[in-house]
Design an enzyme around this catalytic site. Structure first.
Site, PDB file in Angstrom:
ATOM      1  N   GLY A   1       0.858  -1.229   0.180  1.00 20.08           N
ATOM      2  CA  GLY A   1      -0.011   0.092  -0.057  1.00 20.08           C
ATOM      3  C   GLY A   1       0.828   1.299   0.051  1.00 20.08           C
ATOM      4  O   GLY A   1       2.168   1.147   0.296  1.00 20.08           O
ATOM      5  N   CYS A   2       0.302   2.444  -0.345  1.00 22.15           N
ATOM      6  CA  CYS A   2       1.119   3.611  -0.330  1.00 22.15           C
ATOM      7  C   CYS A   2       1.656   3.971   0.885  1.00 22.15           C
ATOM      8  O   CYS A   2       2.748   4.007   1.008  1.00 22.15           O
ATOM      9  CB  CYS A   2       0.254   4.666  -1.258  1.00 22.15           C
ATOM     10  SG  CYS A   2      -1.330   5.147  -0.526  1.00 22.15           S
ATOM     11  N   TYR A   3       0.679   4.384   1.741  1.00 25.05           N
ATOM     12  CA  TYR A   3       1.126   4.779   3.358  1.00 25.05           C
ATOM     13  C   TYR A   3       2.313   3.521   3.855  1.00 25.05           C
ATOM     14  O   TYR A   3       3.220   4.217   4.568  1.00 25.05           O
ATOM     15  CB  TYR A   3      -0.051   4.895   4.043  1.00 25.05           C
ATOM     16  CG  TYR A   3      -1.011   6.017   3.522  1.00 25.05           C
ATOM     17  CD1 TYR A   3      -0.239   7.351   3.511  1.00 25.05           C
ATOM     18  CD2 TYR A   3      -2.362   6.188   3.468  1.00 25.05           C
ATOM     19  CE1 TYR A   3      -1.082   8.424   3.164  1.00 25.05           C
ATOM     20  CE2 TYR A   3      -3.106   7.160   2.971  1.00 25.05           C
ATOM     21  CZ  TYR A   3      -2.460   8.224   2.985  1.00 25.05           C
ATOM     22  OH  TYR A   3      -3.453   9.229   2.514  1.00 25.05           O
TER      23      TYR A   3
ATOM     24  N   PHE B   1       7.606  10.491  -0.749  1.00 23.64           N
ATOM     25  CA  PHE B   1       7.632   9.743  -2.096  1.00 23.64           C
ATOM     26  C   PHE B   1       5.967   9.792  -2.834  1.00 23.64           C
ATOM     27  O   PHE B   1       5.432  10.363  -2.328  1.00 23.64           O
ATOM     28  CB  PHE B   1       7.604   8.012  -1.825  1.00 23.64           C
ATOM     29  CG  PHE B   1       6.543   7.433  -1.086  1.00 23.64           C
ATOM     30  CD1 PHE B   1       5.561   6.662  -1.390  1.00 23.64           C
ATOM     31  CD2 PHE B   1       6.770   7.731   0.456  1.00 23.64           C
ATOM     32  CE1 PHE B   1       4.726   6.461  -0.382  1.00 23.64           C
ATOM     33  CE2 PHE B   1       5.978   7.236   1.424  1.00 23.64           C
ATOM     34  CZ  PHE B   1       4.805   6.604   1.009  1.00 23.64           C
TER      35      PHE B   1
END
EC number: 1.2.1.38
Length: 313
Positions: free
Chosen positions: A116-118, A287
């Site tokens: 996942g992104c986080y 990011f």
């Protein structure tokens, strides 16, 4: 020589579109695409998945599970960009920088769960410190993160960017029920025994993440200092192509974190801010939520799997 066939199931969503753009024009693979009229046809999707060497799933969680269940060809390898399989036994977690063996595990795997992104930023900061014994696994962690509104998917992008759209709030905090679906992923892959608190938000900009985790040095074992934490991160990511650990002295001089600084790249920038007088440290990650946080990571994992596939025939 066989040219690997890659099928993106869900190539019209935010992540799918980005992956398609990153792969378009490459000569070392063949992209299998369905006509627009067939993209939601279950039978045609099933046929496409089962005819691919590698299938990238850019689908909601339930649809991703259904897609995996529909695979009957044992040769098909999968990268799932949803959160459906990130804590599922038998799936390799698609963060190549997790440890020295992870890239090879991904290369050899038939089932890879894209992070996942986080969690990408949180795990990259926490896992090395927990593994080294510098950060207790039961530390009462608070993770703060702000992402661009594209983190909400295609519907959020259209809502913010359609003509006549109302001006977005400067910051929208969400997940206030403290049950965000990324927390189990962070806890498992960072090696935490205590559930961290996670407080995400969307900013009034398109993409990019700034994530931060505060630490109190007095709660760390022994005489752990900011320098110990810094050295651990530097050693862990030494030679990592897509992860940069900023020098501690540069961090002290920095005025702010720009969540958009790495947009368009597959890079992750980690930095540590310290105030020795107060005994406090701030771990940070910047990011692109659509890059290292999604499509860039998927292509990185795909390249690892293609390398293994080509090396073994």
């Amino acid at each position: 020589m066989h040219t690997p066939v890659v099928f993106i199931d869900g190539d019209q969503g935010t992540t799918g579109l980005q992956i398609h753009a990153r792969l378009q024009g490459r000569s070392d693979l063949r992209l299998l695409t369905l006509p627009e009229a067939e993209r939601k046809d279950p039978q045609r999707r099933c046929e496409a998945i089962n005819s691919a060497d590698i299938a990238l799933l850019c689908l909601p969680d339930d649809a991703a599970r259904e897609a995996v269940a529909a695979i009957h060809n044992p040769q098909v390898r999968v990268i799932d960009a949803s959160s459906a399989h990130r804590t599922t036994p038998g799936w390799v977690y698609g963060l190549p920088e997790l440890d020295e063996q992870q890239a090879e595990r991904i290369a050899q795997s038939t089932r890879v769960s894209n992070p996942g992104c986080y969690p990408t930023g949180a795990i990259a900061l926490l896992h090395p410190l927990v593994k080294a014994g510098l950060l207790p696994a039961d530390y009462p962690l608070n993770i703060h993160a702000v992402s661009g509104y594209s983190g909400g998917g295609r519907a959020a992008v259209e809502r913010h960017e359609q003509p006549g759209a109302a001006k977005a709030p400067a910051l929208q905090l969400y997940g206030l029920e403290l049950a965000h679906k990324h927390v189990p992923e962070i806890q498992q892959h960072a090696g935490l025994s205590a559930r961290p608190m996670f407080m995400p938000g969307y900013g009034a900009y398109r993409q990019g993440i700034a994530l931060s985790i505060p630490l109190q040095l007095r709660l760390l074992p022994g005489q752990v200092s900011a320098e110990h934490l810094q050295a651990c991160l530097e050693q862990h990511y030494q030679g990592a192509r897509h992860v940069q650990v900023m020098p501690l002295h540069q961090c002290g001089a920095a005025a702010n974190l720009d969540p958009e600084a790495l947009n368009g790249s597959n890079d992750l920038r980690l930095a540590l801010y310290a105030n020795p007088e107060h005994g406090q440290v701030l771990l940070t990650a910047v990011f692109d939520n659509l890059g290292k946080g999604a499509s860039g990571a998927a292509v990185q994992n795909l390249d690892l799997m293609l390398g293994a596939l080509q090396a073994h025939g």
